[in-house]
Structures are given as C-alpha cells and as structure tokens.
Motif scaffolding. Structure first.
Motif, short mmCIF file in Angstrom:
data_model
loop_
_atom_site.label_atom_id
_atom_site.label_comp_id
_atom_site.label_asym_id
_atom_site.label_seq_id
_atom_site.Cartn_x
_atom_site.Cartn_y
_atom_site.Cartn_z
N ALA A 14 27.81 -19.38 -0.56
CA ALA A 14 27.51 -18.11 0.43
C ALA A 14 27.69 -18.63 1.79
CB ALA A 14 26.45 -17.43 -0.16
N GLY A 15 27.86 -17.82 2.90
CA GLY A 15 27.93 -18.24 3.94
C GLY A 15 26.69 -18.09 4.54
N GLY A 16 25.67 -17.44 4.32
CA GLY A 16 24.26 -17.44 4.78
C GLY A 16 23.48 -17.12 3.39
N VAL A 17 22.20 -16.89 4.04
CA VAL A 17 21.05 -16.60 2.86
C VAL A 17 21.51 -15.52 2.20
CG1 VAL A 17 18.76 -16.09 2.52
CG2 VAL A 17 19.44 -17.49 4.34
N VAL A 18 21.54 -15.46 0.83
CA VAL A 18 22.00 -14.54 -0.02
C VAL A 18 20.61 -13.61 -0.23
CG1 VAL A 18 22.96 -13.67 -2.15
CG2 VAL A 18 23.59 -15.82 -1.32
N MET A 19 20.78 -12.42 0.06
CA MET A 19 19.70 -11.57 0.28
C MET A 19 19.31 -10.81 -1.40
SD MET A 19 18.89 -12.13 3.25
CE MET A 19 17.65 -10.91 3.55
N GLY A 20 18.05 -10.16 -1.20
CA GLY A 20 17.42 -9.67 -2.52
C GLY A 20 18.57 -8.51 -3.10
N ASP A 21 19.27 -7.96 -2.11
CA ASP A 21 19.92 -6.75 -2.72
C ASP A 21 21.57 -7.31 -3.37
OD1 ASP A 21 21.22 -7.42 -0.31
OD2 ASP A 21 21.24 -5.48 0.53
N ALA A 22 21.86 -8.73 -3.47
CA ALA A 22 22.84 -9.18 -3.99
C ALA A 22 23.05 -8.86 -5.41
CB ALA A 22 23.25 -10.62 -3.67
N VAL B 234 32.01 -17.58 1.76
CA VAL B 234 31.90 -16.23 1.05
C VAL B 234 31.03 -15.38 1.71
CG1 VAL B 234 31.43 -15.52 -1.14
CG2 VAL B 234 32.20 -17.67 -1.18
N PRO B 235 31.30 -14.24 2.32
CA PRO B 235 30.26 -13.37 2.95
C PRO B 235 29.23 -12.94 1.98
CG PRO B 235 32.73 -12.65 3.33
CD PRO B 235 32.83 -13.54 2.20
#
Length: 390
Positions: A364-372, A330-331
């Motif tokens: 999720a593919g990577g670290v889910v950032m603060g703007d998700a 999941v991008p």
C-alpha cells in the motif's frame, strides 16, 4: 531446517534481492494489519491500542492463510501507557481524549519558541531535557523533582515493556508463519523533527521568512542525532532499513526553493550518514514527491527504499528505478473505495509497469486507514501472488 524456517529464508532472500535492485523469484509483498481490522473483530480501537496482548492475538489469528513476505506490523502505531505515564500532551488516544473508535490525534503546538533557537542549536539534547519534556508532559514540569523522576522511570519502563512484548510477538510470528519484519530502527528528516515536534507547521513556515538562518542551523544540529537514532534503535543491524516517515517534504508543503534550501540538505546528509555505516533508509515518502525525484536521485545507489504513495509511479520508475528499490504502488483510497476486482486490475498494471526488471516491493502506498475494506486488502495480496512471478 523446519518448513517455516525454509519459508522464512525464501522470503528473506526475496526481500534482500529486491532491496538490492535485483530480480527475485517473485515480487515481494509487504503487508501490515491496520486499524481497519477493528471493525471485523468486534474490538474497539481503545482495546487495540491499550491491550497489546489482544492486539497481537488479532494479528496471530489473521496471519494464517495469508501469503505475503514482509510484515509491517500490527494495528497500533503507539502504546499509550508510556505516554500516559508522563502525562503527555502530544497525543490523544482512542477512549482518552477522543472517542473509543477514533484514531489517535497529534496535538501540534509551538513547544519550542523562537527565542529558544540559540540554546537548542548549542545543545539539542540538553534543551530537550530541560525545556521540551517539561513543555509536553504534565508529570515532567519540574525537572529533577521526585514526581518528575518517578514519571521518567515509569515511562522508560513502559517503553521497555512494549519492546519486550513486541519482540516476543515478532519472534512467534516468524517461527509460526515464516514472515520477515520490514525494518529495524527509526529516524526522521531533521526539518520534520523541527517542524513536526518543536516549532509546529505554522511556526516553522514563519521561521523560513523571519529567521531562515536559525532553521538551517537547527537542522544541521539535529542531523547527527537523527543519524544516531536510526542506528541505535536498530541494535547494530544493517540488513534491514530504518523507517523514516517523511512529512513536510511532500509537495506542496514547501515551494521548490524552500525544499531545496531547507528540507533536502539535512535529509540528504542524514541518509548519507546512515549509508556510510551500512544502514539504508525506508524513505517513506508520504504524499507527492514527484517534483523532487531528480534531487533524490543524487543519493548513493541502494541507500534508500523509495515508498510510492501519490508520487507519479512511472516517473519514479524512470528516474529512480534500477538504482533504488521502489515500494508501494497501491493507493490507499483504492483499498477503501474500490472493489476486489478493481484492486486486482490495479495490481496487475502496477506489477507490469514497476516490477518488470526487479527492484520492486508491492505495498500500500501509505498508512492504510481504518475505513479500508478487508476484502480489498486480501485481494491485493492474492493478486500480487497471481501476477507477481518472474
């Protein structure tokens, strides 16, 4: 056995089956509460980073009603007091060095100079104690002094405090919500240890040209330490994988020749060293690793869980599927810029393509950032349950 204990056992079996490339009753779902939660709780990132009790209470409030299997952790990657106690120069944290709602920043420098290679290669731990710690910490500039000794004790105490607080929190989340932790232990690729923390990106890339033999010798010297790190931090657990965030190996940081000669041999040796002791690695392949899938397939079966970030998922499935568990798909950009409908559409397609014969964990593919967006993260979990039954 209580209802929550039964739920834990069901989720644990689901996770273990997928890790061994089998087909459980449902596609396991991994989930972590990221920094994005701050804007939905009226909390600053500074509070989340520095106040573990508040951070953990936010997690506790969010978990009820979310049906997922594997918990990847709360919104703070680090607890700053253990760095502050030693006057660390490595990081800037929210509210101290950066704005209170900015994520942490890593201060990359050449903390190890080219002339340090020989001493480092001869005895990595001794060099780290005598030179690296004084270079990265204002309170440790004079090793053996009263001030340095007190700072080391304070830093170690803070590390132990964090470990105790988080172990208690995970125990409560397991008992109250029946969730399974993702892994135990931590390690890195030896080239990343060298390139991230010691020589820096610029330094290590110059070294590949100017002193390639030193780079190879340093990676070889680091390898047994990184094997032991992955085992020691896990407290002898071999059921769960150790986490390995992989950085400089993503394409195109290095060209294929550099990757084959400098990055891969010591990473492969680290993975094989862990697997020889029954410990697999969560191969957290941040970025695009598509050009290297054939080399990764050389690893012993089931020795890794391969994280799909921007790697071509169909190629990963074709080359690695059936021999290694795949995770991700999941991008993170979709969770930030998409809509719940787009997220659900993507989840259905991902499960159809990657999970058809088992050996897959949705994440999720990577670290889910603060703007998700929270609604997109929740839609991911809901869609996984809607479409994930075998």
């Amino acid at each position: 056995m209580s209802e929550k204990q039964m739920l834990y056992q069901k989720r644990l079996e689901r996770y273990m089956t997928a890790m061994d490339c089998g087909k459980p009753d449902m596609v396991p779902v991994a989930f972590g509460v990221g920094e994005w939660i701050a804007k939905y709780t009226g909390t600053t990132l500074q509070e989340i980073y520095y106040d573990l009790d508040k951070s953990n209470s936010i997690v506790s409030e969010m978990l009820p009603g979310l049906d997922f299997d594997i918990f990847k952790g709360g919104p703070s990657l680090w607890w700053p007091p253990m760095f502050d106690a030693m006057g660390s120069k490595l990081y800037k944290f929210p509210g101290i060095g950066v704005e209170e709602n900015s994520t942490f920043q890593f201060n990359e420098q050449e903390y190890m100079k080219p002339e340090d290679y020989d001493e480092f290669i001869a005895s990595p731990t001794e060099w780290l104690v005598n030179h690296y710690l004084p270079n990265i910490s204002t309170e440790l500039e004079n090793p053996g002094s009263y001030r340095s000794t007190v700072a080391l004790i304070k830093g170690a105490a803070a590390f132990a405090m964090q470990g105790g607080i988080m172990a208690q929190a995970y125990g409560k989340w397991t008992m109250d919500h029946g969730i399974v932790g993702q892994g135990t232990g931590f390690t890195k690729a030896p080239f990343d240890t060298l390139g991230d923390a010691l020589r820096g990106m610029k330094g290590v890339l110059l070294d590949l040209r100017r002193r390639p033999e030193k780079v190879l010798a340093a990676c070889e010297a680091i390898t047994p330490h990184n094997v032991n790190c992955g085992l020691a931090g896990a407290g002898a657990d071999t059921r769960f994988p150790c986490f390995a965030p992989l950085h400089r190996g993503a394409y195109p940081f290095l060209n294929p020749n550099q990757w084959n000669n400098f990055y891969w041999p010591s990473l492969k040796a680290t993975i094989e060293g862990l697997w020889a002791r029954g410990k697999r690695m969560l191969f957290y392949a941040e970025g695009d690793w598509t050009p290297y899938l054939e080399k990764i397939a050389e690893l012993p079966d089931k020795s890794i869980i391969f994280q799909i970030d921007t790697t071509d998922p169909k190629k990963a499935k074709a080359i690695l599927g059936g021999r290694f568990c795949l995770q991700g798909g999941v991008p993170t950009t979709l969770l930030t810029y998409g809509t719940p409908a787009k997220v659900k559409e993507h989840i259905k397609r991902t499960i159809d393509e990657l999970a058809c014969d088992g050996g897959f964990i949705l994440d999720a593919g990577g670290v889910v950032m603060g703007d998700a967006k929270q609604e997109n993260v929740i839609a991911m979990i809901e869609a996984a349950r809607e479409y994930g039954a075998y």
